[in-house]
Design a protein around this motif. Structure first.
Motif, PDB file in Angstrom:
ATOM      1  N   UNK A  95       0.843  -1.197   0.000  1.00  0.00           N
ATOM      2  CA  UNK A  95       0.000   0.000   0.000  1.00  0.00           C
ATOM      3  C   UNK A  95       0.885   1.256   0.000  1.00  0.00           C
ATOM      4  N   UNK A 149       2.702   1.828  -3.262  1.00  0.00           N
ATOM      5  CA  UNK A 149       1.796   2.367  -4.271  1.00  0.00           C
ATOM      6  C   UNK A 149       1.578   3.865  -4.070  1.00  0.00           C
ATOM      7  N   UNK A 150       1.422   4.247  -2.811  1.00  0.00           N
ATOM      8  CA  UNK A 150       1.067   5.639  -2.523  1.00  0.00           C
ATOM      9  C   UNK A 150       2.218   6.609  -2.715  1.00  0.00           C
ATOM     10  N   UNK A 151       3.398   6.164  -2.375  1.00  0.00           N
ATOM     11  CA  UNK A 151       4.487   7.129  -2.391  1.00  0.00           C
ATOM     12  C   UNK A 151       5.293   7.118  -3.683  1.00  0.00           C
ATOM     13  N   UNK A 152       4.800   6.355  -4.637  1.00  0.00           N
ATOM     14  CA  UNK A 152       5.445   6.385  -5.943  1.00  0.00           C
ATOM     15  C   UNK A 152       5.042   7.684  -6.629  1.00  0.00           C
ATOM     16  N   UNK A 153       5.823   8.716  -6.448  1.00  0.00           N
ATOM     17  CA  UNK A 153       5.440  10.012  -7.033  1.00  0.00           C
ATOM     18  C   UNK A 153       6.470  10.487  -8.043  1.00  0.00           C
ATOM     19  N   UNK A 179       9.583  22.448  -8.622  1.00  0.00           N
ATOM     20  CA  UNK A 179      10.257  21.145  -8.770  1.00  0.00           C
ATOM     21  C   UNK A 179       9.961  20.442 -10.090  1.00  0.00           C
ATOM     22  N   UNK A 180       8.935  20.891 -10.792  1.00  0.00           N
ATOM     23  CA  UNK A 180       8.602  20.244 -12.055  1.00  0.00           C
ATOM     24  C   UNK A 180       9.409  20.798 -13.228  1.00  0.00           C
ATOM     25  N   UNK A 189      -2.726  10.181 -20.029  1.00  0.00           N
ATOM     26  CA  UNK A 189      -2.808   9.623 -18.683  1.00  0.00           C
ATOM     27  C   UNK A 189      -2.875   8.102 -18.721  1.00  0.00           C
ATOM     28  N   UNK A 190      -1.920   7.508 -18.041  1.00  0.00           N
ATOM     29  CA  UNK A 190      -1.865   6.057 -17.947  1.00  0.00           C
ATOM     30  C   UNK A 190      -1.627   5.387 -19.302  1.00  0.00           C
ATOM     31  N   UNK A 249       4.573   7.690 -12.418  1.00  0.00           N
ATOM     32  CA  UNK A 249       3.373   8.417 -12.855  1.00  0.00           C
ATOM     33  C   UNK A 249       3.767   9.129 -14.142  1.00  0.00           C
ATOM     34  N   UNK A 274      -1.390  14.246 -18.430  1.00  0.00           N
ATOM     35  CA  UNK A 274      -2.229  14.110 -17.239  1.00  0.00           C
ATOM     36  C   UNK A 274      -3.708  13.935 -17.580  1.00  0.00           C
ATOM     37  N   UNK A 320      -7.023  12.017 -19.678  1.00  0.00           N
ATOM     38  CA  UNK A 320      -7.501  10.825 -20.378  1.00  0.00           C
ATOM     39  C   UNK A 320      -7.535  11.098 -21.881  1.00  0.00           C
ATOM     40  N   UNK A 380       3.350  22.060 -15.058  1.00  0.00           N
ATOM     41  CA  UNK A 380       4.233  21.047 -15.654  1.00  0.00           C
ATOM     42  C   UNK A 380       3.565  20.288 -16.797  1.00  0.00           C
ATOM     43  N   UNK A 435       3.165  19.992  -9.495  1.00  0.00           N
ATOM     44  CA  UNK A 435       4.409  19.223  -9.512  1.00  0.00           C
ATOM     45  C   UNK A 435       4.537  18.287  -8.320  1.00  0.00           C
ATOM     46  N   UNK A 471       1.385  14.108  -6.820  1.00  0.00           N
ATOM     47  CA  UNK A 471       1.200  12.681  -7.059  1.00  0.00           C
ATOM     48  C   UNK A 471       0.830  11.856  -5.823  1.00  0.00           C
TER      49      UNK A 471
END
Lengths: 298, 491
Positions: free
Chosen positions: A12, A15-19, A125-126, A198-199, A210, A267, A269, A288, B435, B438
């Protein structure tokens, strides 16, 4: 039982912190073979504009950049433009003068008076361009990716610096669609091999966890390390008119201060990549997911 | 043969059967069409479903397809409310049967042929039948309004616990009547504009036009139509829940005039969007009255739930925690009014905050962000309405004991988690930049998907329970078959 809980919590958290940030380490660099300095000719004539296919006349030929403006191009521009006093660095921002918009006093319209406006925020940061206090350089690996986090003021200033301008929505759509009724620049269907949305699971998205930008002209029919792409060029040979990052257009419409963007982004669809879809924001908006390309009339 | 006749009579002639069919139809449509968007696209399920069922998803027709899908679901929801109301509000037996039959034919024809036209190829006979189905639904609405006519002598009330005029006019019935008439008028705003389609009017989604400073009269008419229709569906449901709670006393006496005045004002406001700039002010005024009426229902209802449970337990003087426990005792009844309260955090509160800060905050964001808030806003409202309908229907269907507890609490928790997460997702720009968004996007989407999945699984189990019941010779359906309503007046 507790062991399963721990495994679940670990998955979990993963999954969440994959940024998304700039990808570090082995960053894939691909030569797409598409020249960002190239221009495509769009001949005068009628085309079908919008979802409801209104016949629209463009009475002149024009040329539009084959790709988005890249980080390399924009970094080079900034170095030159700062030196010539076209723009200046003010703290964390690149700013430049804008003569102001016509203000009609309409409901929700905001006045844009003459003055200095932000073109780019150097602290975001972007951003994929680095500034060491004296020079701008594109971040390693992102050289041929589209420049992002440029405001409408910044995009306009860039184009004008090189004796061009931002395309109007009409010009942009004709360059993307050609003269038939296609909903996407390349034809009738969108697949993950056609564009960065997106995706869409391109190689950069997989690495970043992402969405991330792809190099300009990336989707041109080549296969990169096993990742197959289809050619997404428009009927006039213009690349990435759908996906990757939105593109500012130049119109300043009556009774509103919004500026419009076209093309959809990484970002969004896939349905946002249809040629008639637009987005809008104030001219100072930085994102970004927003870049641009220029247009010139021969 | 009798086996089928009995089942048919149950499903298409009894209130519970009719509501069950409509809920099942909506669930099927939601389950199948839900595969075409959101995370299902990301998981690749959409492609499989499109191939399997032969969906024809022409890119240029997306907005038109979605509009038909919205209508199909909304029509069925309206039908469910009509079934509930014709059972709850006194009317003649033949009126109830005729209204229910007309409305059922209407929504089913509109649903089957509307979806066939929109998603499986353009046969214009299908389109004609889609319109015909909706026309039947409208005609059923006319009969419905006529049956609700509150000035008939036999519908005057003498019980002073309920809101009434000195002459005995039943103000709750009047509120139902006003809602029905307002719904018919509001439907016309969509129908008239629809009749101009291809003749000066083009398909659009309201959220796409929101920043356009110059909208045509027909576009404004549609914008008014879609807002007021959903509002009236919510008003009707509030009145239904009031009946369920046996809403009465002082709160009822104040709430019903507020509901009547609010419904009239808010409808006039939504209709006048077409012509006048200040229409929103009228809508705000009407909303205040309607929301106050709902608040009074919630206060009355929670007090009643607590009092009844405490009395049932034989507690003479309950402390705060005993009262709280009593309030939560029945998740179905509590859930119906709790969702109305929760709506204020995720729908009304967000809407007011947005209206107050429109230029300073929301119009600084790109249109696509504003669009997410707008679509999230009314999807959440629709979702909350759906859960309240489910609570009421689960009670009607005889859900008791532990199953009632599990069903009720899982729907409350699942839906509130999902709607809360979607609200945070849609307002994310208040907390994070693009940015750095996520982790927040991952969190909120995961929670929303989990919550929605929970509700859908619980709903599926509930429907399967009722489906299997139909195969039993003497199942629940048998005892429900002869139920004709709660208070029909013999002609």
């Amino acid at each position: 039982m507790k062991r399963y809980h721990l495994i679940f919590i670990a998955l979990f958290a993963l999954l969440l912190f994959a940024c998304a940030g700039p990808i570090e380490g082995d960053f894939p660099t691909f030569d797409t073979g598409i020249d960002p300095e190239g221009w495509a000719l769009v001949p005068a004539g009628e085309f079908y504009m919008g979802q409801h296919e209104h016949e629209t006349m463009v009475e002149y030929d024009y040329e539009i950049m084959v790709t988005h403006v890249t980080n390399t191009q924009f970094a080079n521009y900034l170095n030159q433009a700062v030196e010539e006093g076209w723009v200046e660095v003010d703290g964390e921002e690149v700013v430049g003068y804008h003569p102001g918009d016509q203000y009609d006093g309409h409901k929700h319209e905001e006045e844009i008076p003459a003055g200095d406006y932000v073109h780019m925020n150097l602290e975001d940061p972007g951003l994929r361009i680095a500034f060491d206090g004296s020079a701008f350089v594109p971040m390693s690996g992102y050289e041929n990716h589209p420049v992002v986090l440029v405001s409408w003021f910044g995009a306009k200033a860039y184009c004008e610096f090189y004796d061009s301008r931002l395309p109007t929505e009409v010009e942009w759509e004709k360059a993307a669609r050609g003269t038939d009724l296609r909903p996407y620049p390349w034809g009738d269907e969108v697949t993950k091999e056609h564009a960065n949305f997106y995706s869409s699971h391109d190689v950069f998205e997989k690495l970043a966890g992402s969405s991330d930008t792809t190099p300009v002209g990336f989707f041109n029919g080549q296969t990169y390390d096993g990742f197959i792409t289809f050619d997404n060029a428009s009927p006039y040979g213009v690349y990435d008119m759908a996906g990757n990052v939105w593109q500012w257009t130049g119109d300043d419409y009556e009774d509103q201060h919004y500026r419009y963007m076209r093309g959809g982004s990484k970002e969004n669809y896939a349905y946002n990549l249809r040629v008639w879809t637009n987005n809008s924001a104030g001219p100072e908006f930085l994102s970004p997911n927003v870049g641009f390309r220029c247009l010139r009339t021969p | 043969m009798q086996v089928f006749v009995d089942r048919f009579n149950y499903l298409f002639r009894s209130t519970k059967g009719l509501a069950l069919v409509a809920i099942a139809m909506i669930s099927l449509v939601t389950a199948l069409w839900g595969m075409l968007s959101g995370p299902m696209v990301e998981f690749g399920i959409t492609d499989v479903v499109v191939d399997l069922f032969g969906f024809q998803l022409v890119p240029a027709e997306r907005e038109g397809r979605i509009i038909i899908l919205y209508h199909v679901i909304a029509n069925a929801v309206v039908a469910i409310e009509v079934y509930f109301i014709t059972a709850l509000v006194k009317m003649k037996k033949h009126e109830q049967s005729t209204i229910n039959a007309t409305v059922t034919f209407g929504y089913l024809i509109a649903m089957i042929f509307g979806l066939a036209f929109a998603y499986f190829g353009h046969n214009f006979v299908f389109h004609g039948l889609f319109i015909f189905g909706q026309s039947l639904l409208f005609f059923g609405g006319l009969l419905f309004a006529a049956a609700l006519w509150p000035w008939r002598k036999e519908y005057r009330i003498e019980d002073t616990d309920y809101s009434r005029t000195r002459g005995g006019l039943d103000l709750e019935r009047t509120a139902f009547f006003v809602m029905a008439v307002a719904t018919l008028g509001s439907a016309l705003f969509g129908a008239v504009t629809g009749s101009y389609w291809g003749n000066g009017h083009e398909t659009f989604l309201a959220e796409d036009l929101i920043r356009n400073p110059h909208k045509t009269l027909l576009q404004k008419s549609i914008i008014g139509h879609l807002h007021i229709m959903l509002t009236l569906v919510a008003i009707a449901l509030t009145l239904i829940i009031g009946k369920w709670y046996d809403f009465k006393g002082w709160f009822h006496k104040i709430a019903m005039p507020l509901m009547i005045f609010g419904t009239i004002t808010i409808s006039i406001g939504a209709w006048s969007v077409v012509w006048v700039e200040w229409a929103h002010t009228t809508i705000y005024v009407g909303s205040v009255f309607v929301m106050l009426a709902a608040l009074f229902l919630v206060i009355f209802g929670w007090d009643k739930l607590i009092r009844e449970r405490i009395a049932e337990q034989g507690i003479e003087k309950a402390n705060f925690f005993q009262k709280l426990k009593a309030l939560f005792h029945d998740p179905l009844k509590f859930g119906a009014t709790w969702q109305m309260v929760f709506m204020n955090f995720t729908v009304s509160g967000v809407g007011i905050f947005m209206a107050v800060n429109l230029n300073e905050i929301f119009r600084v964001w790109p249109h696509r962000e504003e669009r997410i808030i707008l679509t999230g806003h009314w999807h959440i409202l629709s979702g909350i309405i759906a859960t309240i309908i489910l609570f009421y229907f689960a009670d009607l269907a005889g859900l008791k004991g532990r199953l009632r507890q599990w069903f009720g609490w899982l729907v409350i928790i699942g839906s509130d988690l999902a709607f809360g997460a979607v609200t945070i997702f849609s307002m994310k720009r208040l907390f994070v930049t693009e940015s750095a968004q996520q982790p927040l996007v991952n969190w909120t989407m995961l929670v929303a998907d989990f919550g929605l999945a929970l509700v859908l699984v619980v709903l599926a189990m509930f429907l399967l329970w009722r489906l299997f019941d139909l195969f039993k010779r003497n199942g629940r359906w048998k005892s429900e078959l002869d139920e004709t309503g709660y208070g029909e007046v013999q002609s």
